[in-house]
Design an enzyme around this catalytic site. Structure first.
Site, PDB file in Angstrom:
ATOM      1  N   GLY A 129       0.813  -1.211   0.000  1.00  0.00           N
ATOM      2  CA  GLY A 129       0.000   0.000   0.000  1.00  0.00           C
ATOM      3  C   GLY A 129       0.844   1.256   0.000  1.00  0.00           C
ATOM      4  O   GLY A 129       0.324   2.345  -0.206  1.00  0.00           O
ATOM      5  N   CYS A 130       2.142   1.119   0.248  1.00  0.00           N
ATOM      6  CA  CYS A 130       3.045   2.264   0.185  1.00  0.00           C
ATOM      7  C   CYS A 130       3.530   2.439  -1.250  1.00  0.00           C
ATOM      8  O   CYS A 130       3.859   1.459  -1.915  1.00  0.00           O
ATOM      9  CB  CYS A 130       4.266   2.057   1.091  1.00  0.00           C
ATOM     10  SG  CYS A 130       3.944   2.353   2.819  1.00  0.00           S
ATOM     11  N   GLU A 131       3.582   3.681  -1.696  1.00  0.00           N
ATOM     12  CA  GLU A 131       4.085   3.973  -3.028  1.00  0.00           C
ATOM     13  C   GLU A 131       5.569   3.622  -3.129  1.00  0.00           C
ATOM     14  O   GLU A 131       6.024   3.031  -4.088  1.00  0.00           O
ATOM     15  CB  GLU A 131       3.877   5.452  -3.346  1.00  0.00           C
ATOM     16  CG  GLU A 131       4.217   5.829  -4.759  1.00  0.00           C
ATOM     17  CD  GLU A 131       3.868   7.266  -5.032  1.00  0.00           C
ATOM     18  OE1 GLU A 131       4.805   8.073  -5.152  1.00  0.00           O
ATOM     19  OE2 GLU A 131       2.676   7.581  -5.114  1.00  0.00           O
TER      20      GLU A 131
END
Length: 149
Positions: free
Chosen positions: A62-64
């Site tokens: 979910g982290c870029e």
């Protein structure tokens, strides 16, 4: 240079204590640009985890940017400790701001903590891009799983 969990935990805990001491100054900054500069400086002071010691299970989906969160529970003292890494310095700094407030907590203390408030009270969340905010939400969700276990 070899990786040693105990020394990395100790170094990270010391770095997070330093970050904790900087939070009042960070909260007093009126302009986002100054807060951002301070966050970037804090990130430089944090220890790195070598690539080969970043397990796939620790990746925050979910982290870029790529970010890892490792959790260690010392059963004898009932304290929770965290080690983290990110490819993006701002993410690493935001993780430090969040984790410095919970690192070393007991299970009971950790379960009582409102994780969302750890960043909100410093007025950091409203300045984040949508993708950064989504990534921090993913970190908080991972920490909530740790809280509930």
């Amino acid at each position: 240079m070899s990786f040693h969990l105990a020394s990395t935990l100790e170094t990270t805990t010391t770095a997070l204590q330093h970050v904790q001491q900087q939070l009042p100054e960070l909260a007093q900054q009126g302009h986002w640009q100054e807060r951002y500069r301070q966050l970037m400086q804090l990130a430089k002071q944090l220890p790195s985890i070598p690539e080969e010691h970043r397990p796939a299970s620790a990746i925050i989906s979910g982290c870029e940017s790529r970010a890892w969160l490792l959790h260690y529970h010392d059963g004898s003292s009932d304290k929770h400790f965290f080690i983290f890494e990110s490819d993006a310095r701002i993410v690493k700094a935001l993780l430090a701001v969040l984790l410095c407030q919970i690192n070393g907590m007991s299970t009971a203390e950790l379960k009582e903590t409102k994780l969302e408030h750890c960043l909100q009270r410093l007025h950091l969340t409203q300045h984040l891009s949508q993708s950064r905010a989504k990534g921090l939400t993913a970190v908080i969700q991972r920490l909530k799983k740790i809280q509930s276990s």
